[in-house]
Design a protein around this motif. Structure first.
Motif, short mmCIF file in Angstrom:
data_model
loop_
_atom_site.label_atom_id
_atom_site.label_comp_id
_atom_site.label_asym_id
_atom_site.label_seq_id
_atom_site.Cartn_x
_atom_site.Cartn_y
_atom_site.Cartn_z
N LYS A 1 31.34 -22.23 47.22
CA LYS A 1 31.49 -22.37 48.65
C LYS A 1 32.71 -23.23 48.98
N ASP A 2 33.42 -22.87 50.02
CA ASP A 2 34.56 -23.62 50.53
C ASP A 2 35.72 -23.67 49.54
N LYS A 3 35.82 -22.65 48.66
CA LYS A 3 36.94 -22.59 47.72
C LYS A 3 37.64 -21.24 47.83
N LEU A 4 38.95 -21.27 47.64
CA LEU A 4 39.74 -20.06 47.60
C LEU A 4 40.52 -20.08 46.29
N THR B 1 38.82 -34.56 49.42
CA THR B 1 38.00 -34.55 50.63
C THR B 1 37.46 -35.93 50.98
N ARG C 1 37.14 -32.95 44.99
CA ARG C 1 36.28 -33.93 45.66
C ARG C 1 37.11 -35.12 46.14
N GLU D 1 41.84 -23.82 45.83
CA GLU D 1 42.03 -24.59 47.05
C GLU D 1 40.73 -24.83 47.80
N SER D 2 40.68 -25.96 48.47
CA SER D 2 39.59 -26.24 49.38
C SER D 2 39.93 -25.57 50.71
N THR D 3 39.08 -24.66 51.17
CA THR D 3 39.34 -23.98 52.44
C THR D 3 39.20 -24.92 53.62
N LEU D 4 38.55 -26.07 53.40
CA LEU D 4 38.39 -27.05 54.47
C LEU D 4 39.68 -27.82 54.72
#
Length: 262
Positions: free
Chosen positions: A17-20, A75, A72, A33-36
Motif C-alpha cells: 500500500k502507498d508504494k509505486l 515519512t 519510513r 516510491e512513496s505515493t504519499l
C-alpha cells in the motif's frame, strides 16, 4: 539468479500500500516510491545479484529492510531542536548523489579526493540525510549542524579488534551502528591510534559499517590491505571506496595499492 528473476523477487517483496514501483530497463534499476510523498529509493539490481551470489537470501532480506526503513524515514518528521544528539556525519563516496531525487541538495563537506562528508539525522534503525529543505524548515545554519555532528562523532565508542597478518597489524572497527566509517573524521581518535603505530598508518573505509586501520610494516601488508578493502567494498550495503588512505600529519591522502599476491 538473473536480472529478471531478481526484479520479480524484489517487486513481490516490496509491493504494498502507498508504494509505486517502476523499472528502468536501460539502467537495470528499480525505483520504489512513496505515493504519499512522491519520494523514494532506487535499487541497482546487478548490485543485489552480486551480493546474492555470496549471501543468498540474506542479501535480499537486507535490501528489502533497507528500502522499507528508508521509506519510513522519509515519512517520519525530522526535528533538530532538542534532538541534537541524533545528528551525525556519514561518509560517502565522491560519486554519491549530491541531492535527493527531487532536486533538494544535501548538506555536504569535502573530505578527500575519494570521499565526502554528509550529515544525517538518526531515526533509530536508519537515518535521513540532512538537506536544504530540512535546514530551512528548522531554521538551522549549516555551520551549527556540522559542529554538532562532529562533536557527536567524537562521542561514539571506538572498540577495536586486532589481527596480525604477515608481520603487519590490522585494527577493525565494526559496531554496526551505521557510523563505523564516520569515526574517520575523529582526529583525536586517529591521533591516539597513530601513537601505537610503528610502521606506516594506512586506513580504509570500504563501506559505511567498517573502518580498517593498518600498521603496515612490510610490502606484504599493502597487498593484504588492498585485498581486504576490495572484499569489504564488494560486499558492503553502502559501499564507499576500495582505495586506502595514508595518514600523515593529521591528513588523509588516497593511495592506490596494486596487489601482487593473493
Amino acid at each position: 539468479m538473473d536480472s529478471k528473476k531478481m526484479r520479480r523477487e524484489l517487486e513481490a517483496r516490496l509491493t504494498g500500500k502507498d508504494k509505486l514501483i517502476t523499472y528502468d530497463r536501460e539502467k537495470d534499476q528499480l525505483r520504489i516510491e512513496s505515493t504519499l510523498l512522491g519520494k523514494g529509493i532506487t535499487v541497482s539490481i546487478p548490485g543485489v545479484i552480486a551480493k546474492w551470489q555470496i549471501e543468498q537470501e540474506k542479501a535480499i532480506d537486507e535490501i528489502v529492510y533497507y528500502v522499507e526503513e528508508g521509506l519510513r524515514a522519509m515519512t517520519d518528521p525530522v526535528q533538530l531542536k532538542d534532538h541534537e544528539k541524533k545528528i551525525f556525519p556519514v561518509i560517502r563516496s565522491g560519486s554519491f548523489p549530491t541531492e535527493a531525487a527531487e532536486g533538494n541538495p544535501f548538506l555536504i563537506d569535502e573530505h578527500t579526493a575519494e570521499t565526502k562528508i554528509y550529515y544525517a539525522y538518526d531515526m533509530g534503525n536508519t537515518y535521513r540525510l540532512i538537506d536544504k529543505q530540512i535546514m530551512e524548515k528548522e531554521g538551522w545554519e549549516a555551520s551549527r549542524i556540522k559542529e554538532i555532528a562532529l562533536f557527536n562523532a567524537r562521542s561514539l565508542s571506538t572498540p577495536l579488534k586486532e589481527d596480525q597478518v604477515a608481520g603487519n597489524i590490522f585494527y577493525f572497527l565494526n559496531t554496526n551502528d551505521g557510523y563505523d566509517a564516520s569515526r574517520i573524521v575523529n582526529k583525536g581518535f586517529l591521533n591516539e591510534i597513530e601513537k601505537r603505530i610503528t610502521g606506516t598508518m594506512v586506513l580504509a573505509v570500504p563501506h559505511q559499517d567498517v573502518l580498517i586501520i593498518a600498521d603496515i610494516r612490510n610490502d606484504k601488508g599493502y597487498d593484504v590491505l588492498a585485498q581486504m578493502a576490495m572484499s569489504f567494498f564488494a560486499n558492503g550495503r553502502v559501499p564507499i571506496t576500495a582505495l586506502s588512505f595514508l595518514y600523515e600529519a593529521g591528513e588523509l591522502e588516497p593511495i592506490f595499492i596494486l596487489g601482487k599476491n593473493k
